[in-house]
Scaffold this motif. Structure first.
Motif, mmCIF file in Angstrom:
data_model
loop_
_atom_site.group_PDB
_atom_site.id
_atom_site.type_symbol
_atom_site.label_atom_id
_atom_site.label_comp_id
_atom_site.label_asym_id
_atom_site.label_seq_id
_atom_site.Cartn_x
_atom_site.Cartn_y
_atom_site.Cartn_z
ATOM 1 N N ASP A 161 -28.584 -67.336 -47.851
ATOM 2 C CA ASP A 161 -28.552 -65.886 -48.056
ATOM 3 C C ASP A 161 -27.113 -65.383 -48.185
ATOM 4 N N LYS A 162 -26.207 -65.987 -47.423
ATOM 5 C CA LYS A 162 -24.787 -65.634 -47.568
ATOM 6 C C LYS A 162 -24.294 -66.038 -48.961
ATOM 7 N N TYR A 163 -24.749 -67.183 -49.429
ATOM 8 C CA TYR A 163 -24.412 -67.644 -50.778
ATOM 9 C C TYR A 163 -24.889 -66.621 -51.816
ATOM 10 N N LEU A 164 -26.118 -66.136 -51.673
ATOM 11 C CA LEU A 164 -26.647 -65.122 -52.595
ATOM 12 C C LEU A 164 -25.824 -63.836 -52.524
ATOM 13 N N ASP A 165 -25.462 -63.410 -51.314
ATOM 14 C CA ASP A 165 -24.620 -62.217 -51.155
ATOM 15 C C ASP A 165 -23.265 -62.410 -51.852
ATOM 16 N N CYS A 166 -22.696 -63.595 -51.686
ATOM 17 C CA CYS A 166 -21.400 -63.873 -52.309
ATOM 18 C C CYS A 166 -21.535 -63.983 -53.829
ATOM 19 N N LEU A 167 -22.647 -64.515 -54.325
ATOM 20 C CA LEU A 167 -22.880 -64.540 -55.769
ATOM 21 C C LEU A 167 -22.996 -63.112 -56.303
ATOM 22 N N ARG A 168 -23.646 -62.245 -55.551
ATOM 23 C CA ARG A 168 -23.755 -60.831 -55.943
ATOM 24 C C ARG A 168 -22.366 -60.217 -56.048
ATOM 25 N N TRP A 169 -21.504 -60.480 -55.045
ATOM 26 C CA TRP A 169 -20.137 -59.983 -55.078
ATOM 27 C C TRP A 169 -19.367 -60.582 -56.255
ATOM 28 N N LEU A 170 -19.525 -61.889 -56.459
ATOM 29 C CA LEU A 170 -18.785 -62.603 -57.499
ATOM 30 C C LEU A 170 -19.140 -62.108 -58.898
ATOM 31 N N THR A 171 -20.396 -61.786 -59.119
ATOM 32 C CA THR A 171 -20.862 -61.411 -60.464
ATOM 33 C C THR A 171 -20.875 -59.908 -60.698
ATOM 34 N N SER A 172 -20.517 -59.124 -59.686
ATOM 35 C CA SER A 172 -20.520 -57.671 -59.896
ATOM 36 C C SER A 172 -19.386 -57.284 -60.853
ATOM 37 N N PRO A 173 -19.608 -56.219 -61.631
ATOM 38 C CA PRO A 173 -18.577 -55.815 -62.617
ATOM 39 C C PRO A 173 -17.291 -55.355 -61.954
#
Length: 180
Positions: free
Chosen positions: A168-180
C-alpha cells in the motif's frame, strides 16, 4: 519531469515493470479504483532502473542524480528490508542532500521482494513474510532462484497484495511519483 523507480537488482526491474503493467490493466478494466493512481500511471509511466550502487553507498545518490540530470525529477527507491524495516530507508536517504529529499521516496519491502511474489501467487501471508523463498518453493513444488522473480511476476494477482502495508505504501508512492 523525469520519474524514476530504482530497484536493487536486475530481476527487480522486470518485476516492477510487470507490476506496473498489471496495475495499468486493472485500472483500464476498472477492477482497480485508485483514481489518482489510475488517472496518472499510464500518462506518466515511470522508468525503472537498477540501483546504480549498493543502498548504503554515496555513489548511489550521485548515479541517481546523473540519470535525472537537467530536468525536474522524482525518484522512488524500492529496496528489501532484510529484517531491518527502517534501516534501508535511512541508508538511502542519508546520501541525498536535504534540498533533494522532497523528491525522493523509499519503499521497504518486508523482508524482501519475494514476499510480494509469494503473496501474489496465493501463498499464506504469514509464511510468505517469515520465509518467502521457502514458501515459494512449496507453492511451486520446485527450487526457487532469484532470477525467477521476473519470470514468475506475470503470475501474480496484484489485487491480493492490496492491503499489505508495504505494498500500500508502494501504491501511495506510485501515486506521488506519477502525479502531474
Amino acid at each position: 519531469m523525469k520519474r524514476l523507480i530504482l530497484v536493487e537488482d536486475t530481476y527487480g526491474v522486470t518485476f516492477h515493470r510487470t507490476l506496473i503493467n498489471k496495475l495499468i490493466e486493472l485500472c483500464e478494466s476498472r477492477k482497480l479504483k485508485i483514481e489518482s493512481l489510475c488517472e496518472n500511471i499510464r500518462t506518466h509511466k515511470p522508468r525503472i532502473r537498477r540501483l546504480p550502487a549498493k543502498k548504503c553507498n554515496p555513489a548511489m545518490a550521485n548515479h541517481a542524480r546523473a540519470i535525472v540530470a537537467g530536468s525536474p525529477w522524482r525518484i522512488l527507491v524500492v529496496i528489501d528490508s532484510e529484517g531491518k524495516p527502517d534501516a534501508p530507508d535511512y541508508f538511502v536517504r542519508r546520501h541525498f542532500r536535504r534540498d533533494e529529499l522532497d523528491y525522493i521516496r523509499v519503499v521497504t519491502v518486508e523482508p524482501m521482494h519475494e514476499a510480494w511474489l509469494c503473496i501474489g501467487l496465493g501463498g499464506d501471508r504469514r509464511i510468505c513474510r517469515r520465509d518467502p523463498v521457502q514458501a515459494i518453493q512449496r507453492l511451486l513444488n520446485s527450487y526457487y532462484e532469484k532470477r525467477m522473480l521476473a519470470k514468475l511476476a506475470p503470475r501474480i494477482d496484484v489485487k491480493i497484495l492490496i492491503g499489505e502495508r508495504d505494498f500500500d505504501k508502494y501504491l501511495d508512492c506510485l501515486r506521488w511519483l506519477t502525479s502531474p
